[in-house]
Design a protein around this motif. Sequence first.
Motif, mmCIF file in Angstrom:
data_model
loop_
_atom_site.group_PDB
_atom_site.id
_atom_site.type_symbol
_atom_site.label_atom_id
_atom_site.label_comp_id
_atom_site.label_asym_id
_atom_site.label_seq_id
_atom_site.Cartn_x
_atom_site.Cartn_y
_atom_site.Cartn_z
ATOM 1 N N CYS A 13 0.807 -1.216 0.000
ATOM 2 C CA CYS A 13 0.000 0.000 0.000
ATOM 3 C C CYS A 13 0.846 1.275 0.000
ATOM 4 N N LYS A 15 3.210 4.171 -1.517
ATOM 5 C CA LYS A 15 3.363 4.783 -2.845
ATOM 6 C C LYS A 15 4.587 4.213 -3.546
ATOM 7 N N LEU A 118 1.126 1.299 10.254
ATOM 8 C CA LEU A 118 0.388 2.504 9.926
ATOM 9 C C LEU A 118 1.238 3.421 9.043
ATOM 10 N N THR A 120 1.615 7.289 6.926
ATOM 11 C CA THR A 120 1.164 8.670 6.887
ATOM 12 C C THR A 120 0.346 8.843 5.612
ATOM 13 N N GLU A 121 -0.436 9.904 5.559
ATOM 14 C CA GLU A 121 -1.271 10.149 4.384
ATOM 15 C C GLU A 121 -0.416 10.289 3.122
ATOM 16 N N ALA A 122 0.748 10.887 3.259
ATOM 17 C CA ALA A 122 1.635 11.106 2.125
ATOM 18 C C ALA A 122 2.230 9.791 1.590
ATOM 19 N N GLU A 123 2.229 8.735 2.396
ATOM 20 C CA GLU A 123 2.825 7.464 1.981
ATOM 21 C C GLU A 123 1.845 6.545 1.248
ATOM 22 N N VAL A 124 0.566 6.846 1.332
ATOM 23 C CA VAL A 124 -0.464 5.958 0.781
ATOM 24 C C VAL A 124 -0.626 6.194 -0.712
ATOM 25 N N GLN A 125 -0.798 5.100 -1.447
ATOM 26 C CA GLN A 125 -0.999 5.205 -2.909
ATOM 27 C C GLN A 125 -2.346 5.811 -3.224
#
Length: 125
Positions: A13, A15, A118, A120-125
């Motif tokens: 999951c 990026k 968990l 961070t929002e910036a790490e999610v695809q």
Amino acid sequence: MKLITHNMLTSKCLKGVTTGYPLSIKATNVKLTEVDFNPEFVTRIIPKLDWEVLWGAADSIGYSEDLPKTVEPKFEENEEFLKKAHKVLLEIEVEEGHLICPETGRQFPISKGIPNMLLTEAEVQ
């Protein structure tokens, strides 16, 4: 974190990550806790595992010496093999350390036996 759990975790999951499997283990504290042997459970779970990844994980934390590198033919009839698999899957636990994504090097901490995956929002695809 038991090695049965590790066998099923991925960082797919993140990026830019296409597979994210297998996560490598950098353990700083490993404990061995005796668990009642359940041959039926071990027999049912083995076909669902990536055995090569399980062996590699056990090897990376110093517990591969008794574990065969491949699943033995007719393993369900071999109690000695099932006991070795049981030990690696259910009795060895990584208490402290990190899981590391093979594609990005992102580290996920393991604390008190619980991997924190968990993002961070910036790490999610």
